[in-house]
Design a protein around this motif. Structure first.
Motif, PDB file in Angstrom:
ATOM      1  N   GLU A 132       0.806  -1.219   0.000  1.00 45.99           N
ATOM      2  CA  GLU A 132       0.000   0.000   0.000  1.00 45.99           C
ATOM      3  C   GLU A 132       0.843   1.275   0.000  1.00 45.99           C
ATOM      4  OE1 GLU A 132      -3.994  -0.575   2.259  1.00 45.99           O
ATOM      5  OE2 GLU A 132      -2.435  -1.761   3.255  1.00 45.99           O
ATOM      6  N   VAL A 133       2.115   1.146   0.312  1.00 47.64           N
ATOM      7  CA  VAL A 133       3.018   2.291   0.196  1.00 47.64           C
ATOM      8  C   VAL A 133       3.465   2.335  -1.263  1.00 47.64           C
ATOM      9  CG1 VAL A 133       5.186   3.339   0.908  1.00 47.64           C
ATOM     10  CG2 VAL A 133       3.767   2.145   2.592  1.00 47.64           C
TER      11      VAL A 133
ATOM     12  N   THR B  51       0.498   7.094  -0.605  1.00 42.79           N
ATOM     13  CA  THR B  51      -0.446   5.986  -0.645  1.00 42.79           C
ATOM     14  C   THR B  51      -1.635   6.346  -1.533  1.00 42.79           C
ATOM     15  OG1 THR B  51      -1.706   6.761   1.247  1.00 42.79           O
ATOM     16  CG2 THR B  51       0.165   5.315   1.723  1.00 42.79           C
TER      17      THR B  51
ATOM     18  N   SER C  54      -4.348   4.491   7.069  1.00 45.20           N
ATOM     19  CA  SER C  54      -3.164   5.332   6.949  1.00 45.20           C
ATOM     20  C   SER C  54      -2.351   5.285   8.242  1.00 45.20           C
ATOM     21  CB  SER C  54      -3.584   6.762   6.617  1.00 45.20           C
ATOM     22  OG  SER C  54      -2.490   7.613   6.574  1.00 45.20           O
TER      23      SER C  54
ATOM     24  N   LEU D 118      -0.577   1.976   8.592  1.00 44.80           N
ATOM     25  CA  LEU D 118       0.625   1.923   7.753  1.00 44.80           C
ATOM     26  C   LEU D 118       1.790   2.638   8.404  1.00 44.80           C
ATOM     27  CD1 LEU D 118      -0.773   2.498   4.153  1.00 44.80           C
ATOM     28  CD2 LEU D 118       0.294   0.432   5.043  1.00 44.80           C
TER      29      LEU D 118
ATOM     30  N   VAL E 160       2.135  10.898   5.693  1.00 51.60           N
ATOM     31  CA  VAL E 160       1.450  10.236   4.584  1.00 51.60           C
ATOM     32  C   VAL E 160       0.891  11.306   3.651  1.00 51.60           C
ATOM     33  CG1 VAL E 160      -0.411   8.679   3.923  1.00 51.60           C
ATOM     34  CG2 VAL E 160       0.856   8.297   6.047  1.00 51.60           C
TER      35      VAL E 160
END
Length: 68
Positions: free
Chosen positions: A3-4, A27, A36, A39, A60
């Motif tokens: 997801e990054v 992301t 978020s 992560l 993020v």
């Protein structure tokens, strides 16, 4: 971490044996605030476990999906 989508920047500094790192990741702009946050915790835990980073700040940013 799939997801990054991109690591935009990494800044690090040390004070004696203590390592501080600041990272900006990109992301999917559609993920939730909760995801978020999860992560950022995963990135922090990875940096601590693999590199002994003492303090990590993860920012993020939404990725422009047209660029990926």
């Amino acid at each position: 971490m799939r997801e990054v989508l991109e690591v935009e920047s990494i800044k690090g500094r040390t004070y004696r044996t203590i390592i501080y790192v600041e990272v900006i990741i990109k992301t999917n702009p559609e993920i939730t605030v909760k995801r978020s946050h999860e992560l950022t915790e995963q990135v922090e835990n990875l940096l601590t476990a693999d590199f002994g980073v003492f303090d990590t700040k993860i920012h993020v940013e939404p990725s422009d999906l047209n660029d990926n």
